[in-house]
Design an enzyme around this catalytic site. Structure first.
Site, PDB file in Angstrom:
ATOM      1  N   TYR A 107      84.561   4.737  62.547  1.00 54.05           N
ATOM      2  CA  TYR A 107      85.886   5.347  62.647  1.00 54.05           C
ATOM      3  C   TYR A 107      86.091   6.207  61.417  1.00 54.05           C
ATOM      4  O   TYR A 107      86.075   5.717  60.290  1.00 54.05           O
ATOM      5  CB  TYR A 107      86.986   4.283  62.735  1.00 54.05           C
ATOM      6  CG  TYR A 107      88.378   4.886  62.805  1.00 54.05           C
ATOM      7  CD1 TYR A 107      88.915   5.292  64.022  1.00 54.05           C
ATOM      8  CD2 TYR A 107      89.143   5.056  61.656  1.00 54.05           C
ATOM      9  CE1 TYR A 107      90.179   5.862  64.085  1.00 54.05           C
ATOM     10  CE2 TYR A 107      90.401   5.622  61.715  1.00 54.05           C
ATOM     11  CZ  TYR A 107      90.917   6.027  62.934  1.00 54.05           C
ATOM     12  OH  TYR A 107      92.169   6.581  62.989  1.00 54.05           O
ATOM     13  N   ASP A 151      82.086   7.772  53.921  1.00 52.55           N
ATOM     14  CA  ASP A 151      83.511   7.666  54.230  1.00 52.55           C
ATOM     15  C   ASP A 151      84.036   6.435  53.498  1.00 52.55           C
ATOM     16  O   ASP A 151      83.831   5.307  53.936  1.00 52.55           O
ATOM     17  CB  ASP A 151      83.700   7.540  55.741  1.00 52.55           C
ATOM     18  CG  ASP A 151      85.153   7.376  56.154  1.00 52.55           C
ATOM     19  OD1 ASP A 151      86.001   7.092  55.277  1.00 52.55           O
ATOM     20  OD2 ASP A 151      85.448   7.509  57.357  1.00 52.55           O
ATOM     21  N   LYS A 182      94.110   6.788  52.119  1.00 50.12           N
ATOM     22  CA  LYS A 182      94.829   5.524  52.016  1.00 50.12           C
ATOM     23  C   LYS A 182      95.548   5.349  50.673  1.00 50.12           C
ATOM     24  O   LYS A 182      96.372   6.171  50.300  1.00 50.12           O
ATOM     25  CB  LYS A 182      93.868   4.359  52.279  1.00 50.12           C
ATOM     26  CG  LYS A 182      93.149   4.399  53.620  1.00 50.12           C
ATOM     27  CD  LYS A 182      94.058   4.122  54.801  1.00 50.12           C
ATOM     28  CE  LYS A 182      93.264   3.981  56.081  1.00 50.12           C
ATOM     29  NZ  LYS A 182      94.114   3.772  57.263  1.00 50.12           N
TER      30      LYS A 182
END
Length: 443
Positions: free
Chosen positions: A166, A247, A274
């Site tokens: 993801y 990532d 984030k």
């Protein structure tokens, strides 16, 4: 202990979930009313898919520290922390002061400001593989730009990704792909399976621009990449002239310099997001200076990269304050050590009680999974495991602990051993309450 991955009593757990869901609905009439109102103007009453669950999601009205309150007045310990972005808790005074200071000086300044290079320098100093960085508004954007960087630099088109990966709302590979994915030329390999990657490179030796990988697949349930697998990707991308993109949108919080620092691997490009924005919308991509120099606007042939809010002062101020004063390297080590201790104690409890449950992950991030088997990829997940997670979720909500429906558990800085102790007692209560339906059944 035997592998009970496919031998949980699904029928018994399903019956227990139905009763727990009914109790949940009875206890939360105001959240239900809010949801019904939302469905009148939003499809399914929702604008962020991960937050929806049946019979209806809780309506959260406020937060303070590591606590949340819903529309029915229930108080919860926040063990999801905005899916890792809320590492500072709610209304941290340092973050609040930084945002207030930015507001006092004006929000939309229409130019370079004094904050962006400060945050950029902190990130470059924190993450050893990042020589230079550019900001975006989300981790999704960061990964899109990293892929674009790789394609421009290598003049190749194909991108290797992994089943279960993801990388944002338009780069999701949980089931091999998504109808809303950006249409790059993806080649999907198996996570923790270096030979599947080697086969792709041997088939397309001069066509792969980049391998994009999470050192831990977060959205798929905190599945850790094996060090040998990730090191092998470094060697293979170098050998074939492709770029390695880590990532670390989620995993950058797991060590002072991200998981790649722990692994001793230098990615060519790293994506972030984030928590680094201090709770504001944030993303970034950075890496080797020669790669990032393609965005230097002093070069007439520079690769364009736009974004009205890339350097917005709220994110820049909150992010810089958080890294400088709150999530220091020492704080990162302490928080992740606490998470490791909690996970060990949870797993010891499951083993002692002989229930087919485990908590996988590392540091301050973990996920409940069904079974006792080693989980190396999404192929190892129990296909019936979601029903166990449903039952666990409703129990934890009833006990005043807010987690993700998928069993995802996140620690934040306001969490102390007192809160993790309460988590342990709630899980023990779950086993006590549902022991009869949790016991594995014969195949």
């Amino acid at each position: 202990m035997n592998n009970f991955a496919i031998h949980i009593d699904v029928a018994a757990i399903d019956k227990a979930v139905a009763a727990a869901a009914a109790n949940y609905a009875e206890r939360n009439p105001n959240s239900q009313a809010q949801y019904v109102q939302a469905t009148e103007v939003m499809p399914g009453g929702n604008t962020r898919s991960v937050l929806f669950y049946t019979p209806f999601p809780l309506a959260i009205v406020r937060g303070e520290g590591c606590r949340l309150w819903d529309a029915d007045g229930h108080e919860y310990l926040d063990f999801i922390a905005e899916f890792t972005a809320g590492i500072y808790g709610h209304s941290n005074p340092v973050i609040r002061a930084a945002i207030d200071g930015a507001l006092d000086k004006g929000i939309n300044l229409s130019g370079h400001n004094l904050l962006e290079s400060r945050l950029a320098r902190m990130i470059c100093e924190r993450f050893p593989s990042v020589d230079a960085i550019r900001f975006t508004n989300s981790g999704t954007e960061a990964n899109l730009m990293a892929i674009a960087t790789a394609k421009v630099h290598t003049r190749r088109a194909k991108i290797i990704v992994f089943k279960g990966g993801y990388h944002g709302g338009v780069l999701t590979f949980a089931a091999g792909g998504s109808p809303v994915n950006v249409p790059h030329e993806y080649l999907i390999a198996n996570y923790n399976d270096l030979e599947s990657v080697r086969t792709i490179f041997e088939t397309y030796p001069e066509d792969v621009a980049a391998v994009v990988v999470e050192a831990m697949q977060g959205a798929s349930g905190c599945i850790l990449g094996k060090p040998a697998f990730l090191a092998g990707l470094r060697e293979m991308t170098t050998a074939y002239g492709a770029l390695l993109v880590f990532d670390e949108v989620m995993t950058s919080r797991l060590a002072p310099g991200g998981l790649q620092q722990t692994l001793g691997i230098h990615a060519d490009l790293t994506t972030l997001g984030k928590y680094i924005g201090g709770g504001m919308s944030f993303g970034a991509f950075g890496g080797r200076r020669d790669l990032m120099d393609q965005f230097d606007p002093r070069n007439r042939a520079a690769t364009p990269h736009a974004g009205t809010f890339n350097n917005n002062v709220l994110t820049m101020a909150a992010g810089a304050a958080g890294l400088a004063e709150l999530y220091t390297p020492a704080a990162a080590r302490e928080l992740n050590a606490m998470g490791d201790q909690l996970r060990r104690e949870l797993n010891a409890m499951c083993t002692a009680r002989r229930v087919p449950m485990q908590f996988i992950g590392t540091g301050s991030l973990m996920n409940l999974q069904a079974g006792t088997q080693e989980i190396r990829s999404v192929s190892d997940l129990d296909p019936n495991g979601n029903i166990l997670k449903d039952l666990f979720f409703f129990h934890m909500i009833e006990q005043g602990i807010y987690i993700a429906r998928r069993g995802f558990i996140v620690l934040s800085l306001p969490i102390t051993p007192r809160e993790t102790g309460r988590m342990l007692r709630a899980v023990e209560g779950f086993i006590d309450r549902y022991e009869s339906v949790l016991k594995p059944v014969a195949p």
